[in-house]
Motif scaffolding. Structure first.
Motif, short mmCIF file in Angstrom:
data_model
loop_
_atom_site.label_atom_id
_atom_site.label_comp_id
_atom_site.label_asym_id
_atom_site.label_seq_id
_atom_site.Cartn_x
_atom_site.Cartn_y
_atom_site.Cartn_z
N PHE A 50 1.11 3.45 38.08
CA PHE A 50 0.54 2.55 37.09
C PHE A 50 1.22 1.19 37.13
O PHE A 50 2.44 1.09 37.04
CB PHE A 50 0.67 3.14 35.68
CG PHE A 50 0.06 2.26 34.64
CD1 PHE A 50 -1.30 2.33 34.39
CD2 PHE A 50 0.82 1.33 33.95
CE1 PHE A 50 -1.90 1.49 33.45
CE2 PHE A 50 0.24 0.48 33.02
CZ PHE A 50 -1.12 0.58 32.77
N CYS A 52 0.01 -3.19 36.06
CA CYS A 52 -1.05 -4.05 35.55
C CYS A 52 -0.60 -5.51 35.58
O CYS A 52 0.51 -5.83 35.17
CB CYS A 52 -1.39 -3.65 34.11
SG CYS A 52 -2.71 -4.64 33.38
N LEU A 120 -6.51 2.05 39.33
CA LEU A 120 -6.52 2.63 37.98
C LEU A 120 -7.23 3.98 38.05
O LEU A 120 -8.45 4.05 38.15
CB LEU A 120 -7.23 1.70 36.99
CG LEU A 120 -7.11 2.13 35.52
CD1 LEU A 120 -5.68 2.01 35.00
CD2 LEU A 120 -8.06 1.32 34.62
N ASN A 124 -5.27 7.33 33.96
CA ASN A 124 -4.69 6.12 33.38
C ASN A 124 -5.73 5.31 32.60
O ASN A 124 -5.41 4.66 31.61
CB ASN A 124 -4.03 5.26 34.47
CG ASN A 124 -2.70 5.85 34.93
OD1 ASN A 124 -2.03 6.55 34.17
ND2 ASN A 124 -2.32 5.58 36.17
#
Lengths: 383, 383
Positions: A50, A52, A120, A124
C-alpha cells in the motif's frame, strides 16, 4: 536520477491541475505507479504494498509509503514530502493516510481516486472506502492521469525511439539463434540480455516465447523447449528505455511454411495495413479495431482472431505493458497525434495448429502513423 | 506443460477442499495468479485483466478469462472448463461471472473471495460487490490458499533447489564483472541472462542493482551507471524455476571498505545468525523479526534498518516475489517445517552514505533452517 527536465515535470503537473479543476476536484489519490512516475519520476515496484501519492489542487504533493521506498522516492523523484508507514501486526496505513489528508486540510474535500490499477488491490480499496468514505467525498478518477499520459511529449518520444531501437537490436541478436535444435531459453536470454546490457529496463511483463503448439499462446509461461526441424516460433518482446516500451510481435517459420502459414501471413499484413489507414486523428480506437475485424472476417478468420488488436504503450509497470486505450470493438477513445500505439494481428488457428502474429509500435501524427521499428513485415523464414 | 504430477495437483485440491469445509464455504473465487498456478498449473500474466477461477466444494473448477488466455489455460493447466469474456465497449465480465456461478448452482451460496491480491483491482472488487453482493454471501478468503502454499511439497522444494542453484550461478557469472569502470547494465544483463539461458524464469520483480548513493536503495529503478574506483554495489536477485523463487542479497565493496562498512557487515552477520536461531518450528514470524531487531538495537542501528527482515518465497507473479507471511513485528504466523523463507538484513545509513545488505533463502526443517545457497556470508571485497 530524473529522466526528464524539471520543466517537463512542472508542465505535467500544470496539465493535471487544470484537469482537476475541470472536474472540480480538491485533490487526487494516485495509486498507479505509472501515474506517480509520470508526475514526479518516482520509480519503484514498491506499489506491490500500500502506498498513495496525494496531489492537492494547489500543487502540494505528499507520498505515503513504506520504509523500503523512502530513499527510493528521494533518489528518483521530484517529491519533497514522504511519509512512512511501518509494517507491524495490526498496521493500518489507511489511518495514516487519513491523518495525512487531514494534515493537508482535506477534510470534507472532493477527492478523485485511481481505483482501476494494480497499485490498489480490492482489499485496500475496501479499506479505503471504510476509512475515508465519511472523511471526504470520493470520486472515480481512474483514467484521469492515464488519459494525459496517452499523448507523449517530445522527450517521451525520444525514449520510445530508443526503446524501439533496443527492440530491433534484440531481434538482430536473436535471429541467427533461431534454428532447428535451438533452445528457446538461449533465444530469450539473448534478447533480454541485449536490452538490459544497453541500459534498457525489464519489460512490464515477460517476453512471450513459444514454439510448436505453444506458438499459439500469447502469454509467457514457465518451461522452455527446443526448436524442431519444421517449426513455428512466436515471439513478442519490447525494448524498454526509461520505462517506456516499444513492442514487436512476430511468428518465425523454420523449414517450409505451410500453405496455411502463407495464407494467415497475407491476411495479417492486410489487416495491419488496414489498421494503419485509420490509425490517425479523426478515428477512434474502435475504428482501428473495425478495420482489423473487417479483414479478419473477409478471410473467414473470426473464430481464430483475438478480440483486441493492440493498445497504447508508454511507461508502464508490472504486471503488464498493455496500457489504455486499447483497440477493441466500440472503444470511443480518439486517436490523437503523438500517441505511441502497438498494433498487432494475432491469428491462432487451433484446427490446423497454425500460429501467425505480426505487430509493431507506431507514432501517430497528423497523418499516417510512423512505425518506430525498421523491421520488414515479410514472413520470417529460417532455413 | 505441467510442472507437477496429476497426483500432486489432486492432493492440493483435496487439501483446499478440506479447508473450505472447515470454513463452511460452498465455493471460492480465486483471483491471485499464484493460487491458480498452485491449484491447476495455470501459468500466465493474464491476471492483468479481469479473470476468476471458481472452485466448488465438490471439486468442480471453472475459469472465466479473456480470449488471449483460453489456449494458455489449456496448454499449461489441468483446467477443463474455460469460459471466455470478450472485450468490447460496455463489456461487463462481472455479469458473465454471475452467470457462470448461477450455472454452477451457487445462487445464495457462501463464497470465499481473494480480495488481497494484485489479480483483483479495487475497481473490479467494487464491481464484484455490486454485482454479486446480493447473489451470494461473500466472505474474505484472501489468505486461504496462500497459507496452504506457504508449506512446500518435496516436488516444490526440488524446484526451489534448482532456483537457488541458478541464483548462485548468476552470482558466479556476475562477480568477475564487478570492478571499477564496469557498467551496471552489463552486470544485470549477465545475471538475468544466465538464469533465462538455463531455462529459469523472469523474476516476479526486477533484480535490484544500485551503486554509490543508490546502493542504499532496495528497489529496481531505471537508469544505469558505471562503478567507481571506491564504490559499493547492492544487488538483490533471485533464481526462478517453474516460477519458484530463491533470492539472495549482497552489498559488494570495491576498493577498501570503510570502517562503517565493516561495522555494518558484522552487525548484519550477527543479525542473520540470530534470525537463524529462531527460524524453526515453535517460533512465529514475529519472533524472527524480534531477533533481528534486537541485534539492530544493540548496535544502535534502529534508525537505519528496514521494518521487515524477510518473507516467504514461492511461485509468485508480478509485481513482486515477496510472499506472505513476512517477518515483521508481532506477526503471529507460525514457522513450520518445509517453508522456503528469505531472511535479509538491510542496513542503510544515510548519515554516512553507507549501504550494507546480507540475505539468503532457507528451507525450514524440524530443527535449524538449511540455507539453499552455497555462497559464504563474508563481506564481498573486490580489488
Amino acid at each position: 536520477m530524473l529522466h526528464f527536465s524539471p520543466e517537463e515535470f512542472e508542465g505535467r503537473k500544470a496539465r493535471l491541475i487544470a484537469r482537476m479543476a475541470e472536474d472540480k476536484l480538491d485533490a487526487l489519490m494516485l495509486f498507479a505507479q505509472e501515474s506517480m512516475y509520470w508526475l514526479t519520476g518516482y520509480d519503484t515496484f514498491g506499489f506491490c504494498f500500500f502506498q498513495c501519492l496525494v496531489v492537492k489542487s494547489d500543487g502540494e504533493m505528499r507520498l505515503l509509503t513504506r520504509s523500503a521506498d523512502l530513499r527510493q522516492a528521494r533518489n528518483t523523484s521530484t517529491l519533497e514530502t514522504v511519509v512512512v508507514w511501518r509494517d507491524r501486526s495490526g498496521a493500518d496505513p489507511l489511518i495514516e493516510l487519513r491523518d495525512m489528508l487531514d494534515d493537508m486540510d482535506l477534510l470534507g474535500a472532493k477527492i478523485g481516486v485511481e481505483w482501476a490499477t494494480h497499485g490498489l488491490t480490492a482489499a485496500n480499496g475496501k479499506a479505503l472506502e471504510e476509512r475515508l468514505g465519511s472523511f471526504a467525498s470520493l470520486r472515480d478518477a481512474s483514467y484521469l492521469v492515464s488519459t494525459l499520459r496517452s499523448v507523449k511529449s517530445p522527450a517521451e518520444i525520444t525514449h520510445v525511439r530508443e526503446a524501439a531501437r533496443l527492440a530491433d537490436d534484440a531481434y538482430e541478436i536473436a535471429r541467427p539463434l533461431i534454428k532447428s535444435g535451438a533452445d528457446e531459453g538461449e533465444i530469450l536470454a539473448a534478447m533480454q540480455s541485449e536490452i538490459l546490457r544497453q541500459g534498457g529496463d525489464y519489460p512490464a511483463n515477460p517476453f512471450v516465447i513459444g514454439s510448436g503448439p505453444d506458438a499459439l499462446l500469447c502469454r509467457y509461461k514457465s518451461g522452455r523447449t527446443r526448436l524442431k526441424e519444421d517449426d513455428q516460433l512466436t515471439l513478442e518482446w519490447a525494448g524498454v528505455k526509461a520505462q517506456y516500451h516499444a513492442a514487436l510481435i512476430r511468428t518465425f517459420i523454420l523449414g517450409s511454411p505451410s500453405d496455411r502459414h502463407l495464407e494467415l501471413h497475407a491476411a495479417a499484413v492486410e489487416a495491419l495495413e488496414a489498421m494503419e489507414k485509420v490509425m490517425r486523428p479523426g478515428s477512434t480506437f474502435g475504428d482501428v479495431f473495425d478495420a482489423y475485424a473487417g479483414v479478419m472476417e473477409s478471410h473467414e478468420l473470426v473464430r481464430h482472431r483475438l478480440s483486441a488488436c493492440g493498445y497504447s504503450l508508454g511507461a508502464r509497470y508490472a504486471p503488464t505493458w498493455m496500457d489504455t486505450p486499447m483497440f477493441y470493438a466500440g472503444n470511443p477513445a480518439e486517436i490523437l497525434p503523438n500517441m505511441t500505439l502497438f498494433g498487432h494481428v494475432i491469428i491462432m488457428d487451433s484446427d490446423t495448429g497454425t500460429a501467425m502474429t505480426l505487430g509493431r509500435t507506431y507514432l501517430t501524427t497528423s497523418g499516417a502513423p510512423e512505425p518506430f521499428s525498421k523491421l520488414p513485415l515479410d514472413l520470417d523464414l529460417l532455413g
